[in-house]
Enzyme design. Sequence first.
Site, PDB file in Angstrom:
ATOM      1  N   ASP A 129       1.654  29.111 -13.301  1.00 21.63           N
ATOM      2  CA  ASP A 129       1.916  29.064 -14.752  1.00 21.63           C
ATOM      3  C   ASP A 129       1.607  30.400 -15.420  1.00 21.63           C
ATOM      4  O   ASP A 129       1.033  30.448 -16.504  1.00 21.63           O
ATOM      5  CB  ASP A 129       1.097  27.954 -15.427  1.00 21.63           C
ATOM      6  CG  ASP A 129       1.774  26.600 -15.342  1.00 21.63           C
ATOM      7  OD1 ASP A 129       2.998  26.554 -15.117  1.00 21.63           O
ATOM      8  OD2 ASP A 129       1.083  25.583 -15.512  1.00 21.63           O
ATOM      9  N   CYS A 135      17.382  16.477 -23.069  1.00 21.06           N
ATOM     10  CA  CYS A 135      16.597  16.371 -24.303  1.00 21.06           C
ATOM     11  C   CYS A 135      17.394  15.794 -25.466  1.00 21.06           C
ATOM     12  O   CYS A 135      16.901  14.932 -26.176  1.00 21.06           O
ATOM     13  CB  CYS A 135      16.043  17.733 -24.698  1.00 21.06           C
ATOM     14  SG  CYS A 135      14.734  18.308 -23.602  1.00 21.06           S
ATOM     15  N   CYS A 163      15.786  14.291 -28.740  1.00 15.59           N
ATOM     16  CA  CYS A 163      14.425  13.845 -28.449  1.00 15.59           C
ATOM     17  C   CYS A 163      13.419  14.951 -28.750  1.00 15.59           C
ATOM     18  O   CYS A 163      13.655  16.114 -28.453  1.00 15.59           O
ATOM     19  CB  CYS A 163      14.327  13.438 -26.972  1.00 15.59           C
ATOM     20  SG  CYS A 163      12.664  12.982 -26.463  1.00 15.59           S
ATOM     21  N   CYS A 202       8.197  15.442 -26.326  1.00 19.45           N
ATOM     22  CA  CYS A 202       7.292  16.409 -25.698  1.00 19.45           C
ATOM     23  C   CYS A 202       6.589  17.268 -26.738  1.00 19.45           C
ATOM     24  O   CYS A 202       5.498  17.760 -26.500  1.00 19.45           O
ATOM     25  CB  CYS A 202       8.029  17.276 -24.688  1.00 19.45           C
ATOM     26  SG  CYS A 202       9.267  18.381 -25.393  1.00 19.45           S
TER      27      CYS A 202
END
Length: 115
Positions: free
Chosen positions: A48, A100, A103, A106
């Site tokens: 990450d 997505c 939406c 998240c």
Amino acid sequence: MEIEAHNKPYVSLYARGRDYHKVIRQRLKRFDAVNSEVGGFGFRVAVDSAPTEVEIARKAGLGWRGKHTLLIHPEEGSLFLGEVFTNMPLPLSGNLANHCGTCTSCITAALPAQL
């Protein structure tokens, strides 16, 4: 889906133990040490932390980039990424479509109601 406001602070499970960046990087370096001698291919590990990793994972067909900028897998949800960058030739897979639409789960699940 409506997100319920909490009056108490909440710390995600992944943030309660050792820093996952260090844990995964350590494991990937072991993988790197074992495989770096195979065929003379070069390796570099990242967890990450590489600026292009989500885009590379998306192009590899692992998911799509959510509005929260993380990779989303259709069955596993948001993913943390650990990579081994190599010059070893590997087979490619196709992209997953972005699911997505309108939406915002998240984003709304990760952010407090009042900003």
